[in-house]
Design a protein around this motif. Structure first.
Motif, PDB file in Angstrom:
ATOM      1  N   ALA A 183       2.784   2.282  -8.341  1.00 51.67           N
ATOM      2  CA  ALA A 183       1.385   1.546  -8.446  1.00 51.67           C
ATOM      3  C   ALA A 183       1.285   0.449  -7.505  1.00 51.67           C
ATOM      4  CB  ALA A 183       0.921   1.452  -9.837  1.00 51.67           C
ATOM      5  N   LEU A 184       2.186  -0.406  -7.694  1.00 52.64           N
ATOM      6  CA  LEU A 184       2.081  -1.862  -6.905  1.00 52.64           C
ATOM      7  C   LEU A 184       2.524  -1.462  -5.550  1.00 52.64           C
ATOM      8  CD1 LEU A 184       2.012  -4.741  -6.863  1.00 52.64           C
ATOM      9  CD2 LEU A 184       4.694  -4.841  -7.376  1.00 52.64           C
ATOM     10  N   ASP A 185       3.213  -0.561  -5.093  1.00 52.66           N
ATOM     11  CA  ASP A 185       3.345  -0.310  -3.607  1.00 52.66           C
ATOM     12  C   ASP A 185       2.006   0.216  -3.273  1.00 52.66           C
ATOM     13  OD1 ASP A 185       6.110  -1.192  -3.856  1.00 52.66           O
ATOM     14  OD2 ASP A 185       6.946   1.074  -3.949  1.00 52.66           O
ATOM     15  N   ALA A 186       1.494   1.189  -3.659  1.00 52.17           N
ATOM     16  CA  ALA A 186       0.079   1.861  -3.414  1.00 52.17           C
ATOM     17  C   ALA A 186      -0.775   0.921  -3.184  1.00 52.17           C
ATOM     18  CB  ALA A 186      -0.388   2.985  -4.179  1.00 52.17           C
ATOM     19  N   TYR A 187      -1.160   0.128  -4.265  1.00 50.99           N
ATOM     20  CA  TYR A 187      -2.085  -0.884  -3.990  1.00 50.99           C
ATOM     21  C   TYR A 187      -1.784  -2.033  -3.148  1.00 50.99           C
ATOM     22  CZ  TYR A 187      -3.874   0.298  -8.894  1.00 50.99           C
ATOM     23  OH  TYR A 187      -4.308   1.089  -9.787  1.00 50.99           O
ATOM     24  N   THR A 188      -0.513  -2.401  -2.937  1.00 50.76           N
ATOM     25  CA  THR A 188      -0.183  -3.457  -1.615  1.00 50.76           C
ATOM     26  C   THR A 188      -0.567  -2.589  -0.457  1.00 50.76           C
ATOM     27  OG1 THR A 188       1.461  -4.246  -2.916  1.00 50.76           O
ATOM     28  CG2 THR A 188       1.661  -4.630  -0.717  1.00 50.76           C
ATOM     29  N   SER A 189      -0.424  -1.303  -0.145  1.00 48.99           N
ATOM     30  CA  SER A 189      -0.879  -0.548   0.906  1.00 48.99           C
ATOM     31  C   SER A 189      -2.562  -0.464   1.147  1.00 48.99           C
ATOM     32  CB  SER A 189      -0.328   0.780   1.080  1.00 48.99           C
ATOM     33  OG  SER A 189       1.080   0.849   1.124  1.00 48.99           O
ATOM     34  N   ALA A 190      -3.015  -0.367  -0.009  1.00 47.90           N
ATOM     35  CA  ALA A 190      -4.500  -0.459   0.043  1.00 47.90           C
ATOM     36  C   ALA A 190      -5.278  -1.770   0.467  1.00 47.90           C
ATOM     37  CB  ALA A 190      -5.065  -0.038  -1.489  1.00 47.90           C
ATOM     38  N   LEU A 191      -4.469  -2.830  -0.188  1.00 51.57           N
ATOM     39  CA  LEU A 191      -4.716  -4.063   0.373  1.00 51.57           C
ATOM     40  C   LEU A 191      -4.702  -4.245   1.961  1.00 51.57           C
ATOM     41  CD1 LEU A 191      -6.062  -6.664  -1.031  1.00 51.57           C
ATOM     42  CD2 LEU A 191      -3.668  -7.344  -1.312  1.00 51.57           C
TER      43      LEU A 191
END
Length: 158
Positions: A37-45
């Motif tokens: 989740a953190l990796d995906a949110y970081t990519s989204a940011l």
């Protein structure tokens, strides 16, 4: 969703990449896969930073990052992300997103046992949402009543 990620990457469309990564982050968070989740949110940011709608999209990611960190009981990080989301939502005039971020700020304050701050943030969120409507408005009102009861009884929130 992973095929959608590949397609969004090939199209080099930051708004599309943002949507895919934010949704992947949400799915991973719900499946209790925090690192994914953190990796995906970081990519989204990162995608939001490349978008013409940068602040608006970033506010959404910060709200989700706040929830992820709150679930991990990392209150400093959660508070930082929710505060950032509130600031960005206000800068874009997105009252709905501002209210959701304030709701998160209330959750962080309650977890810190700061009842006055929890009540103030949630009251502001409810005040914003009342004329707009939201599926979570009744839930927020019930939580506000609970916090107010805890405040008058001198208790800590659950």
């Amino acid at each position: 969703m992973l095929r959608a990620r590949d397609l969004a990457t090939r199209l080099n469309d930051p708004d599309l990449t943002f949507k895919v990564e934010l949704n992947l982050g949400y799915l991973h968070r719900r499946a209790n896969r925090q690192q994914e989740a953190l990796d995906a949110y970081t990519s989204a940011l990162s995608a939001a930073e490349r978008s013409g709608n940068r602040d608006w999209l970033s506010a959404s990611v910060h709200t989700n990052l706040g929830r992820l960190h709150l679930l991990q009981n990392n209150l400093d990080q959660a508070g930082h992300h929710y505060d950032t989301a509130v600031r960005l939502a206000r800068s874009t005039g997105d009252r709905m997103r501002e209210a959701w971020a304030l709701h998160g700020c209330s959750d962080v304050a309650a977890a810190r046992r700061d009842l006055p701050a929890a009540v103030a943030a949630l009251q502001e969120a409810v005040t914003i949402l009342e004329p707009l409507g939201d599926r979570r408005l009744d839930e927020m009102r019930a939580r506000l009543s609970e916090l107010l009861s805890d405040t008058t009884a001198g208790q800590s929130p659950a």
